[in-house]
Structures are given as structure tokens and as C-alpha cells.
Design a protein around this motif. Structure first.
Motif, short mmCIF file in Angstrom:
data_model
loop_
_atom_site.label_atom_id
_atom_site.label_comp_id
_atom_site.label_asym_id
_atom_site.label_seq_id
_atom_site.Cartn_x
_atom_site.Cartn_y
_atom_site.Cartn_z
N PRO A 167 0.81 -1.22 0.00
CA PRO A 167 0.00 0.00 0.00
C PRO A 167 0.85 1.28 0.00
O PRO A 167 0.46 2.28 -0.60
N SER A 168 2.01 1.24 0.64
CA SER A 168 2.86 2.43 0.67
C SER A 168 3.38 2.81 -0.71
O SER A 168 3.63 3.98 -0.98
N GLU A 169 3.52 1.82 -1.60
CA GLU A 169 3.93 2.13 -2.98
C GLU A 169 2.87 2.98 -3.66
O GLU A 169 3.18 3.93 -4.37
N ALA A 170 1.61 2.61 -3.46
CA ALA A 170 0.52 3.38 -4.05
C ALA A 170 0.45 4.78 -3.43
O ALA A 170 0.21 5.77 -4.13
N ALA A 171 0.69 4.88 -2.13
CA ALA A 171 0.69 6.19 -1.47
C ALA A 171 1.82 7.06 -2.00
O ALA A 171 1.64 8.27 -2.20
N ARG A 172 2.97 6.48 -2.25
CA ARG A 172 4.09 7.24 -2.81
C ARG A 172 3.77 7.74 -4.21
O ARG A 172 4.08 8.88 -4.56
N LEU A 173 3.14 6.89 -5.01
CA LEU A 173 2.75 7.31 -6.35
C LEU A 173 1.71 8.42 -6.27
O LEU A 173 1.78 9.40 -7.01
N LEU A 174 0.77 8.29 -5.38
CA LEU A 174 -0.27 9.30 -5.20
C LEU A 174 0.31 10.63 -4.72
O LEU A 174 -0.11 11.70 -5.16
N ALA A 175 1.28 10.57 -3.84
CA ALA A 175 1.88 11.79 -3.29
C ALA A 175 2.63 12.58 -4.35
O ALA A 175 2.64 13.81 -4.32
N GLY A 176 3.27 11.87 -5.27
CA GLY A 176 3.98 12.56 -6.33
C GLY A 176 5.10 13.43 -5.82
O GLY A 176 5.83 13.07 -4.91
N ALA A 177 5.21 14.61 -6.39
CA ALA A 177 6.32 15.52 -6.12
C ALA A 177 6.37 16.02 -4.68
O ALA A 177 7.44 16.33 -4.18
N ASP A 178 5.23 16.07 -4.00
CA ASP A 178 5.27 16.59 -2.62
C ASP A 178 5.90 15.59 -1.65
O ASP A 178 6.30 15.95 -0.56
N ARG A 179 5.97 14.32 -2.04
CA ARG A 179 6.66 13.25 -1.33
C ARG A 179 6.12 12.98 0.08
O ARG A 179 6.72 12.26 0.84
#
Length: 78
Positions: free
Chosen positions: A22-34
Motif C-alpha cells: 500500500p505504501s507504494e501506491a501512497a508514494r505514487l499518489l503523493a507525487g512531487a510533494d513526497r
């Protein structure tokens, strides 16, 4: 991008039997703001909804789960 789209994009980029964290999807969702940690609630909610609809399979260490509770992996339905 939505949480649903992030999950789908990652699953689409993996082998048919692969799972994602799930954290991979969260990282993708966060994008540039990280700031992916602040997006985890969205991912958990999307995972629960998709699992309820039978669109994804949830598991932990190979054991199927009905809902995201504690650590889990997201995969395609077998």
C-alpha cells in the motif's frame, strides 16, 4: 490521480501474480510533494472498497484477507 488509479497503475505495471505494498501506491499518489504518509488513509479506504467489490485481493504473507487490517499486500484477484 486518485487512490484507485494509483493502485491500478501499479498492479498493471507488475506481473500477473505480483502484489504491491500500500505504501507504494501512497508514494505514487503523493507525487512531487513526497508526503506519502499523509496519503495512506486514502489508499487504505480505496483498498477496502476495491476488496469489497472483488476487484482486488488482499493478503499478508500469502494468507488471504477480507479487509485491510494491519500489514497487507494488494494483488489481482486469482
Amino acid at each position: 490521480m486518485t487512490a484507485f488509479e494509483a493502485i491500478a497503475a501499479l498492479l498493471d505495471s507488475r506481473a500477473a501474480d505480483a502484489t504491491i505494498c500500500p505504501s507504494e501506491a501512497a508514494r505514487l499518489l503523493a507525487g512531487a510533494d513526497r508526503d506519502w504518509r499523509s496519503r495512506m488513509d486514502e489508499i487504505h479506504a480505496a483498498s477496502a472498497d476495491l476488496a469489497d467489490k472483488g476487484a482486488i485481493a488482499l493478503s499478508w504473507k500469502g494468507v488471504p484477507m477480507r479487509a485491510p487490517d494491519g500489514p497487507y499486500r494488494i494483488g489481482r484477484q486469482p
